[in-house]
Write an enzyme that holds these catalytic residues in place. Structure first.
Site, PDB file in Angstrom:
ATOM      1  CG  ASP A  12      19.920  25.770  -4.729  1.00 58.45           C
ATOM      2  OD1 ASP A  12      21.135  25.902  -4.468  1.00 58.45           O
ATOM      3  OD2 ASP A  12      19.477  24.788  -5.355  1.00 58.45           O
ATOM      4  NE  ARG A  16      22.783  25.533  -9.486  1.00 61.78           N
ATOM      5  CZ  ARG A  16      21.464  25.390  -9.333  1.00 61.78           C
ATOM      6  NH1 ARG A  16      20.708  25.143 -10.380  1.00 61.78           N
ATOM      7  NH2 ARG A  16      20.917  25.499  -8.148  1.00 61.78           N
ATOM      8  NE  ARG A  25      30.339  26.309  -5.021  1.00 66.52           N
ATOM      9  CZ  ARG A  25      29.065  25.971  -5.192  1.00 66.52           C
ATOM     10  NH1 ARG A  25      28.642  25.623  -6.385  1.00 66.52           N
ATOM     11  NH2 ARG A  25      28.242  25.955  -4.179  1.00 66.52           N
ATOM     12  CG  HIS A  29      28.239  31.884  -1.643  1.00 67.01           C
ATOM     13  ND1 HIS A  29      27.041  31.189  -1.690  1.00 67.01           N
ATOM     14  CD2 HIS A  29      29.217  30.936  -1.725  1.00 67.01           C
ATOM     15  CE1 HIS A  29      27.289  29.896  -1.790  1.00 67.01           C
ATOM     16  NE2 HIS A  29      28.598  29.715  -1.830  1.00 67.01           N
ATOM     17  CB  THR A  58      23.075  19.992   9.497  1.00 64.30           C
ATOM     18  OG1 THR A  58      21.967  19.502   8.731  1.00 64.30           O
ATOM     19  CG2 THR A  58      22.552  20.650  10.754  1.00 64.30           C
ATOM     20  CD  GLU A  59      22.047  17.995   5.701  1.00 68.70           C
ATOM     21  OE1 GLU A  59      21.537  19.128   5.559  1.00 68.70           O
ATOM     22  OE2 GLU A  59      21.677  17.189   6.577  1.00 68.70           O
ATOM     23  CD1 TRP A  61      27.996  21.638   9.280  1.00 64.58           C
ATOM     24  CD2 TRP A  61      29.775  22.983   9.287  1.00 64.58           C
ATOM     25  NE1 TRP A  61      27.779  22.631  10.208  1.00 64.58           N
ATOM     26  CE2 TRP A  61      28.861  23.461  10.243  1.00 64.58           C
ATOM     27  CE3 TRP A  61      30.984  23.685   9.122  1.00 64.58           C
ATOM     28  CZ2 TRP A  61      29.093  24.599  11.025  1.00 64.58           C
ATOM     29  CZ3 TRP A  61      31.211  24.820   9.902  1.00 64.58           C
ATOM     30  CH2 TRP A  61      30.281  25.260  10.837  1.00 64.58           C
ATOM     31  NE  ARG A  63      27.516  23.937  -0.232  1.00 66.52           N
ATOM     32  CZ  ARG A  63      26.767  24.701  -0.993  1.00 66.52           C
ATOM     33  NH1 ARG A  63      27.185  25.897  -1.327  1.00 66.52           N
ATOM     34  NH2 ARG A  63      25.601  24.289  -1.423  1.00 66.52           N
ATOM     35  CG  LEU A 122      10.987  41.167   8.507  1.00 64.26           C
ATOM     36  CD1 LEU A 122       9.881  40.238   7.993  1.00 64.26           C
ATOM     37  CD2 LEU A 122      11.805  41.666   7.308  1.00 64.26           C
ATOM     38  NE  ARG A 172      16.341  23.903  -3.920  1.00 63.45           N
ATOM     39  CZ  ARG A 172      17.034  23.092  -3.141  1.00 63.45           C
ATOM     40  NH1 ARG A 172      16.426  22.384  -2.232  1.00 63.45           N
ATOM     41  NH2 ARG A 172      18.332  22.964  -3.295  1.00 63.45           N
ATOM     42  CD  GLU A 191      -0.747  26.681  -0.740  1.00 63.10           C
ATOM     43  OE1 GLU A 191      -0.476  26.082  -1.802  1.00 63.10           O
ATOM     44  OE2 GLU A 191      -1.676  26.345   0.021  1.00 63.10           O
TER      45      GLU A 191
END
Ligand code: FPP
Length: 224
Positions: A12, A16, A25, A29, A58-59, A61, A63, A122, A172, A191
């Site tokens: 995240d 910003r 923005r 990315h 899923t959320e 979208w 944007r 990996l 996060r 953790e």
């Protein structure tokens, strides 16, 4: 010292970061992708088996179309440029989430998974169009359809992460303390580390500090 097999990350803070330093923005990315590459390298150095990256929920979208389009073009170019290199490094790519993107991107994702499917160094689980709630609803529907008992073993069988151990560490970045519909079942005993830095500023040193702290935690899994 705790063994470390699986790290999951909510990357995240790109937006910003981009606005702060580049007034865009999308530039955030782009910078975030450089951090992705750093963290892949560092995960290999730390002999981590599974790295799960939350790239698109899923959320997400909701944007603006322009940002969504940019994110997918970034992913497409990344795979086109780097999949052979990832393959050479014995990295396996797995997509978790529903592949309902453009025909071209769907194809590219499937080819990339196939190409790297035998690799064992990996495994990167790229969460794309992923949401924990949708994942769980799908698992319950499968159980119902197949008239199977609702128990932990059977639920796991229908999760996108079947055959993948639960994350030991969930990170996060971006100075926000929430899970945003990410691995809600799988993170039951992870953790969790909330990192103040925005994803593009997160680096190897920050990552290794978290790993070091994790290794010294007393993990009880409900026991004493
Ligand atoms: C969250 O930051 C980040 C995303 C929704 C996208 C993550 C994408 C990358 C790290 C780069 C692309 C990765 C690949 C593998 C191609 P945000 O935009 O929500 O940041 P904000 O909270 O500052 O707005």
């Amino acid at each position: 010292m705790n063994p470390l097999t699986h790290v999951a990350i909510i990357m995240d803070g790109n937006g910003r970061w981009g606005l702060k330093y580049k007034n865009s923005r999308n530039a955030g990315h782009k910078a975030g992708l450089i951090t992705v590459e750093k963290i892949i390298k560092e995960s290999i150095k730390n002999k981590i088996q599974f790295l799960t990256l939350y790239a698109f929920s899923t959320e997400n979208w909701k944007r603006p179309k322009k940002e969504v389009k940019f994110l997918f073009s970034l992913l497409e170019n990344f795979l086109k440029d780097k999949i052979d290199d990832l393959n050479k490094q014995k990295i396996k790519l797995k997509i978790i989430g529903k592949k309902n993107f453009s025909l071209n991107l769907n194809k590219l994702l499937i080819i990339s998974e196939k190409k790297t499917s035998k690799n064992k160094r990996l495994q990167i689980n790229l969460a794309l169009n992923y949401g924990s709630k949708a994942e769980l609803i799908n698992a319950f529907k499968e159980l119902k359809k197949n008239k199977e008992t609702i128990n932990e073993k059977n639920i796991r069988k229908y999760l996108q992460t079947k055959n993948i151990p639960d994350p030991d560490i969930l990170i996060r970045t971006g100075n926000t303390k929430r899970l945003s519909n990410f691995l809600l079942w799988q993170a039951a005993y992870s953790e969790i580390f909330f990192e103040k830095k925005l994803w593009p500023d997160f680096n190897e040193k920050n990552y290794n500090k978290i790993i070091k702290n994790y290794k010294n935690i007393k993990r009880n899994f409900g026991n004493i």
